[in-house]
Scaffold this active site. Structure first.
Site, mmCIF file in Angstrom:
data_model
loop_
_atom_site.group_PDB
_atom_site.id
_atom_site.type_symbol
_atom_site.label_atom_id
_atom_site.label_comp_id
_atom_site.label_asym_id
_atom_site.label_seq_id
_atom_site.Cartn_x
_atom_site.Cartn_y
_atom_site.Cartn_z
ATOM 1 N N ASP A 112 0.858 -1.192 0.000
ATOM 2 C CA ASP A 112 0.000 0.000 0.000
ATOM 3 C C ASP A 112 0.892 1.239 0.000
ATOM 4 O OD1 ASP A 112 -3.132 0.752 1.283
ATOM 5 O OD2 ASP A 112 -1.556 2.262 1.183
ATOM 6 N N ASP B 22 -3.754 2.486 -5.248
ATOM 7 C CA ASP B 22 -2.517 2.445 -4.468
ATOM 8 C C ASP B 22 -2.202 1.170 -3.703
ATOM 9 O OD1 ASP B 22 -4.050 2.626 -2.054
ATOM 10 O OD2 ASP B 22 -2.425 3.777 -1.154
ATOM 11 N N GLU B 23 -2.917 0.123 -3.939
ATOM 12 C CA GLU B 23 -2.572 -1.093 -3.222
ATOM 13 C C GLU B 23 -2.927 -2.367 -3.971
ATOM 14 O OE1 GLU B 23 -5.476 0.038 -0.137
ATOM 15 O OE2 GLU B 23 -5.784 -2.123 0.059
HETATM 16 N N1 DTP Z 1 -12.734 8.333 1.646
HETATM 17 C C1 DTP Z 1 -12.059 8.556 0.499
HETATM 18 N N2 DTP Z 1 -12.651 9.208 -0.511
HETATM 19 C C2 DTP Z 1 -11.994 9.437 -1.663
HETATM 20 N N3 DTP Z 1 -10.747 9.053 -1.915
HETATM 21 C C3 DTP Z 1 -10.115 8.391 -0.933
HETATM 22 C C4 DTP Z 1 -10.730 8.114 0.302
HETATM 23 N N4 DTP Z 1 -9.837 7.451 1.094
HETATM 24 C C5 DTP Z 1 -8.731 7.328 0.358
HETATM 25 N N5 DTP Z 1 -8.867 7.889 -0.868
HETATM 26 C C6 DTP Z 1 -7.826 7.959 -1.916
HETATM 27 C C7 DTP Z 1 -6.745 8.927 -1.513
HETATM 28 C C8 DTP Z 1 -5.646 8.066 -0.978
HETATM 29 O O1 DTP Z 1 -4.363 8.638 -1.139
HETATM 30 C C9 DTP Z 1 -5.796 6.808 -1.787
HETATM 31 C C10 DTP Z 1 -5.308 5.576 -1.067
HETATM 32 O O2 DTP Z 1 -6.006 5.388 0.136
HETATM 33 P P1 DTP Z 1 -5.308 4.823 1.436
HETATM 34 O O3 DTP Z 1 -4.279 3.844 1.051
HETATM 35 O O4 DTP Z 1 -6.375 4.340 2.325
HETATM 36 O O5 DTP Z 1 -4.641 6.067 2.124
HETATM 37 P P2 DTP Z 1 -3.299 6.800 1.796
HETATM 38 O O6 DTP Z 1 -2.526 6.061 0.772
HETATM 39 O O7 DTP Z 1 -3.606 8.209 1.427
HETATM 40 O O8 DTP Z 1 -2.553 6.809 3.180
HETATM 41 P P3 DTP Z 1 -1.840 5.609 3.914
HETATM 42 O O9 DTP Z 1 -0.422 6.013 4.042
HETATM 43 O O10 DTP Z 1 -2.520 5.470 5.221
HETATM 44 O O11 DTP Z 1 -2.017 4.393 3.045
HETATM 45 O O12 DTP Z 1 -7.203 6.676 -2.039
HETATM 46 MG MG MG Z 2 -2.148 4.028 0.884
HETATM 47 MG MG MG Z 3 -4.755 1.910 0.043
#
Ligand code: DTP
Ligand code: MG
Ligand code: MG
Length: 794
Positions: free
Chosen positions: A165, A256-257
Site C-alpha cells: 500500500d 494504491d494497493e
Molecule cells: N474516503 C475517500 N474518498 C476518496 N478518496 C479516498 C478516500 N480514502 C482514500 N482515498 C484515496 C486517496 C488516498 O491517497 C488513496 C489511497 O487510500 P489509502 O491507502 O487508504 O490512504 P493513503 O494512501 O492516502 O494513506 P496511507 O499512508 O494510510 O495508506 O485513495
Molecule cells: Mg495508501
Molecule cells: Mg490503500
DNA sequence: ATACATACC
DNA sequence: TACTGGTATGTAT
C-alpha cells in the site's frame, strides 16, 4: 401534490429554512451539554451490560443520550477506532473541535439520526444477548466447534502473500511533483472534501474523508492541493508494472494497493519473503520516487493488517506459523480487520469483544447473535484464517455516476442534473468495454437533510444510451418529487456479463445451461466466497433473454473463448488501448483480449491459471513453509460416539463441557432431517461459507470536477469523467478544477452488515431457522459428524 | 426484486 | 460557505 419527503418546505424561502435549522440546533446543543456532564461521573467505567441492567426509566433516556453522544462524537470525528495509527495526536481535542464544528449542521443532524438508529439496534441486540446468556448453549457450542474445526482444516499456511500500500498516495504524488510542499502539512482535495493528507497534516488530526474547512480549523497552515486523479492513475500504472514482475496475477484493490502471491517467486529465486518484499518496495521507489509499506503473511486478511503496522515506509512479516499467528491475532483490535468498520466495532464492543481473541472466546455468542454470513466471516477473523487466492478476476457488476450540488428543488433543475448524469453515464458505459449495457437502473438522491434514498427498477431491455438512461431515470424521479436535493445519482446494474459473452458469444441469446455445467465436484471448500462463477453459469442473465429489442442487444461480437486470466501486462496494453476507461480498466478490459496477443508476456512471467475455482486449494506447494503439520490440531475423542473433535482450547469450552454436551446431544437430540435440506446447502453462504473475499481488481477512475456547486469539493469521480466533465456542471462553481477522483474500490470482505442479528430465537419461527443455519454451517465439512452425532441416538 | 446499511479507498 | 464519489454485498421485506 403530496409531499412524501419532509425536507424543507418547498414553498418557503431559504431564510426561513435557516431559521428553523437554528432552532433545532440550539435545542440540541442544550441537550448535549446537560447530558454530558453527568455521564462521566456516573457510568464512565461500567460495562454496557451493567449499565443496561441498572437502568430504570428515569435515567434511561439520559444514559442513552449520553452514550449516543459519545458514539456520535466518534462517528463524526472519525477517530473512534482509528485504523491508521495517529500517535501523538490529541484525540480528545480533535474530537471536540470537529464536533463543535459540525454541531447544528444538517449533516450533523443526519449523523445523529443514523447514530441513534444503530444505538437502537444495539439495544435490541443487547436484550437478546441477555436472554442468550442464560440459555443452554451446549448445542451451539458443538456447532461452533465444528465450524472452528472446519476453518482449521481450510487454513492454508503454505502461501506467502504480500499486501503493498502506497503511503499517503495522492499526497505523496503531489509532494513529489512540487518539492515546495514537502515537510509541510498538506492535503489533497478541496475545502469541501479531502481525499487524503500527508503525514505532517495527520499530526493535526487531518484525515481522508474530512471536509477541508474543518481540516483547516484543525490545522490553519494546512495547504490544500486539488486532486489530480489522472496523474495518480498514471503513477499507479508504474507501480503496477513493478507488481507484475513479482506476481503477474497480482490483485489490485485500488490505485494504491495490491495483493501479491510471491510464493512462486520465492521458489524460483530462493529468496526470503522479507528480502523480496523490500526489493519490491525499492523497485517502486526507483520507479516512482514514492514510498510504500508492505505486509507479509500467510493470507490476505493478515497481510493487509501487517502492511499497516510499520506504515509509513516500512514492512512487517508475520511468519507462517500457527502459533505465531494465533498470538498475533489474540490482542489485535477487531477494528484492524478489513470489513469491520465503525458500526460493527461498536456492536462487538458492546458484546465485550474488542480483540480477535475476545472474538474467539465469544464465538458461540456471536453465532447466536449474527446471521450465518456474518458469523462465518467473524469466525475466520477469530482464527486468523483467510483467503490466499490472488488473481485478477475482478468484474464489474454495476456502473454509476453521482453528483452533489447546491440545493435544488425545481423539477426542471433536477431534471437537468439528471440529464447530465445520463450523458456522463453513457460515456462511461461506452468506455467500459466497448459496450456495456444494463437492465436495472437505480436513482439515488440525497435530500438537503442528507437523508439518502435509492429507487431502482428492472427494465424490459438492456439500455446504455443517455436518452434511455434519462428516460427511465426521469420516470423514477418524477414519481418522487417534489423535494429539495443536494445530490442525484444514476447507476446501472444487471449488466451483461462480459465473461458470458466471451464464452458464448452470440449464443447467449439462447438458453445455455448445458455444457459448462461441470458439476462442481464436491463443492470444494473454499475460503473465497466468490461463488460467482458457479452461480454465474446458472443465473446468467442470458439464459433468459430479455431482449425485446433485438436490435440493440444484438450488437455483440462473438469473442474468443478466454478461460485464462490475462496477465497484468495484457491489461496494461488494453488500458492504453482503450484509454478512457481508465476506470473500468480493471480486469474488464482484460477480458477483451485474446491470448494470442499476450503470448510474449506469458513467457516473461509465469502465467498462473486463473480458473481457481476449479483448482484445489493451494496448488503451489510452498517453498516457504510447508507446515500443514505445524498447524496440527489437537483432538479429543468423544467417549460416546468415538468421534474426534478438535480441541480448540481457544474456544474455552472445557472438555468435560463438551462431553456433557455430547451426551446431551446423544440422548435428546431430536432427529434432523439429514437432508439438511437442499436449501441449507445452497444458501450457503455457504459453501461453507465463506465469503471471504476478495477479488481483485483494480480500479480507477477519475473525475472531474467540482461538484458541488460550490465549487470545490474534492471529489472524485470516475474516471472517465474527468475528461469530460470538467466543466460542466455546476452551477456555480468554482473551481475549477477538476479534481475528482474516484477510485473504484474493490470489495474485499464478505461480511455483511454484521449488525443484523440472527432471527429471534424466541419466536416460534425462530428456532427452526436457526437450525437451518446450523446445517448450513455444518454441511460445509464437518457436518458428517454433527449430523451423525445428533442423529446418533435415534 | 427493491431498499438500506455497511464497508473500503 | 463548504461534509465526496464509485463499487460491492448482506439482510430484510
Ligand atoms: N474516503 C475517500 N474518498 C476518496 N478518496 C479516498 C478516500 N480514502 C482514500 N482515498 C484515496 C486517496 C488516498 O491517497 C488513496 C489511497 O487510500 P489509502 O491507502 O487508504 O490512504 P493513503 O494512501 O492516502 O494513506 P496511507 O499512508 O494510510 O495508506 O485513495
Ligand atoms: Mg495508501
Ligand atoms: Mg490503500
Amino acid at each position: 401534490m403530496e409531499h412524501k419527503y419532509e425536507t424543507d418546505n418547498l414553498d418557503l424561502l431559504d431564510n426561513k429554512e435557516e431559521a428553523k435549522a437554528l432552532d433545532d440546533l440550539s435545542a440540541f446543543a442544550d441537550l448535549c451539554n446537560s447530558t454530558n456532564s453527568k455521564r462521566q461521573i456516573d457510568f464512565s467505567g461500567d460495562s454496557e451490560e451493567n449499565v443496561t441492567k441498572q437502568m430504570n426509566h428515569d435515567i434511561e433516556k439520559e444514559i442513552k443520550s449520553n452514550r449516543d453522544n459519545e458514539s456520535l462524537r466518534d462517528r463524526i470525528s472519525g477517530l473512534a477506532a482509528t485504523k491508521a495509527g495517529m500517535q501523538g495526536v490529541d484525540k480528545e481535542k480533535v474530537k471536540r473541535l470537529i464536533y463543535e464544528s459540525s454541531k447544528g449542521s444538517a449533516f450533523f443532524q443526519n449523523e445523529k439520526k443514523k447514530d441513534e438508529a444503530t444505538s437502537e439496534k444495539i439495544n435490541e441486540m443487547l436484550q437478546k444477548y441477555e436472554t442468550i446468556k442464560k440459555s443452554d448453549l451446549l448445542r451451539d457450542s458443538i456447532i461452533v466447534e465444528s465450524k472452528v474445526k472446519e476453518l482449521e482444516q481450510l487454513r492454508d499456511m503454505t502461501q506467502t502473500i504480500v499486501h503493498i500500500d502506497m503511503d499517503a498516495f495522492f499526497a505523496a504524488v503531489e509532494e513529489r511533483d512540487d518539492p515546495t510542499l514537502r515537510g509541510k502539512p498538506m492535503a489533497v482535495g478541496s475545502m469541501s472534501m479531502l481525499t487524503t493528507a500527508n503525514y505532517e497534516a495527520r499530526k493535526f488530526g487531518v484525515r481522508s474523508a474530512m471536509p477541508g474547512f474543518i481540516a483547516k480549523r484543525l490545522c490553519p497552515q494546512l495547504i490544500l492541493v486539488p486532486c489530480h486523479f489522472e496523474k495518480y492513475t498514471e503513477v499507479s500504472k508504474e507501480v503496477q508494472k513493478v507488481f507484475a514482475k513479482y506476481d503477474p496475477q497480482f490483485a489490485a484493490m485500488s490505485l494504491d494497493e495490491a495483493y501479491l502471491n510471491i510464493t512462486d517467486y520465492l521458489n524460483r529465486t530462493k529468496q526470503q519473503p522479507a528480502e523480496v518484499t523490500q526489493q519490491i518496495r525499492d523497485d517502486i521507489f526507483h520507479a516512482t520516487q514514492l514510498t510504500s509499506s508492505a505486509g507479509i503473511a500467510p493470507n490476505k486478511m493478515l497481510a493487509k493488517i501487517c502492511s499497516d503496522i510499520n506504515k509509513p515506509n516500512g514492512q512487517y512479516q508475520l511468519e507462517n506459523d500457527r502459533q505465531v499467528l494465533m498470538n498475533f491475532i489474540k490482542d489485535l483490535s477487531i477494528r484492524k480487520i478489513s470489513g469491520i468498520g465503525r458500526v460493527t466495532e461498536r456492536i462487538l464492543n458492546v458484546l465485550e469483544i474488542h480483540t480477535c481473541g475476545d472474538l474467539l472466546e465469544k464465538l458461540v455468542i456471536v453465532y447466536k447473535l449474527f446471521k450465518p454470513a456474518s458469523f462465518n466471516f467473524l469466525a475466520q477473523v477469530a482464527l486468523g484464517v483467510g483467503s490466499t487466492d490472488v488473481a485478477m478476476d475482478w468484474n464489474r457488476k454495476s456502473i454509476g455516476v453521482e453528483r452533489t450540488f447546491p440545493p435544488l428543488k425545481k423539477p426542471q433543475d433536477l431534471r437537468e442534473k439528471l440529464r447530465e448524469l445520463a450523458v456522463h453515464l453513457e460515456n462511461d458505459l461506452a468506455k467500459e468495454n466497448l459496450e456495456a449495457f444494463g437492465r436495472n437502473i437505480s436513482l439515488k438522491f440525497k435530500l438537503t437533510s442528507f437523508e439518502l434514498f435509492t429507487r431502482a427498477k428492472t427494465l424490459p431491455k438492456y439500455i446504455h444510451n443517455a436518452d434511455d438512461l434519462y428516460k427511465y431515470g426521469e420516470q423514477i424521479l418524477k414519481a418522487e418529487m417534489p423535494f429539495s436535493l443536494r445530490l442525484l445519482g444514476l447507476r446501472l446494474s444487471a449488466l451483461r456479463d462480459r465473461n458470458e459473452e466471451l464464452k458464448y458469444g452470440v449464443k447467449k441469446y439462447f438458453p445455455v445451461k448445458e455444457e459448462n455445467q461441470e458439476e462442481n465436484p464436491q463443492k470444494k471448500l473454499r475460503l473465497d466466497t466468490q461463488d460467482s462463477e458457479d452461480d454465474m453459469l446458472q443465473e446468467s442473465t442470458f439464459n433468459t433473454p430479455i431482449a425485446s429489442d433485438s436490435s440493440e442487444n444484438m450488437s455483440y461480437t462473438d469473442t474468443p473463448d478466454n478461460s485464462e486470466c490475462p496477465t497484468y501486462l495484457e491489461k496494461l496494453t488494453d488500458m492504453n488501448h482503450i484509454q478512457s476507461a481508465s476506470e473500468s480498466s480493471k480486469c474488464a478490459s482484460s477480458n477483451i483480449k485474446t491470448k494470442a496477443s499476450t503470448s510474449q508476456e506469458d513467457n516473461l512471467f509465469e502465467h498462473k491459471p486463473t480458473n481457481k475455482i476449479l483448482q484445489p486449494k493451494s496448488p503451489q506447494l510452498s517453498a516457504t513453509t510447508p507446515n500443514k503439520e505445524a498447524s496440527a490440531i489437537v483432538h479429543w475423542e468423544c467417549p460416546i460416539c468415538d468421534q474426534k473433535f478438535s480441541n480448540s482450547s481457544e474456544l474455552r469450552i472445557e472438555t468435560h463441557t463438551k462431553r456433557t454436551t455430547l451426551s446431551n446431544v446423544h440422548k435428546k437430540s431430536p432427529g434432523r432431517p439429514k437432508s439438511t435440506s437442499k436449501s441449507g446447502v445452497n444458501n450457503t453462504s455457504g459453501n461453507s461459507g465463506n465469503h471471504n473475499n476478495t477479488s481483485s481488481g483494480n480500479s480507477t477512475s477519475s473525475n472531474g470536477g467540482n461538484s458541488t456547486s460550490n465549487g470545490n469539493s474534492t471529489q472524485s469521480s470516475n474516471s472517465t469523467s474527468n475528461s469530460n466533465s470538467t466543466n460542466t456542471n455546476n452551477t456555480s462553481s468554482t473551481s475549477g478544477g477538476d479534481q475528482s477522483t474516484t477510485t473504484t474500490q474493490i470489495r474485499e470482505t464478505p461480511s455483511g452488515p454484521v449488525l443484523t442479528p440472527a432471527p429471534s430465537p424466541t419466536n416460534s419461527a425462530g428456532p427452526s431457522r436457526q437450525i437451518e443455519s446450523i446445517y448450513q454451517i455444518a454441511v460445509g465439512s464437518v457436518l458428517a459428524f454433527v449430523v451423525s452425532a445428533i442423529a446418533f441416538s435415534f
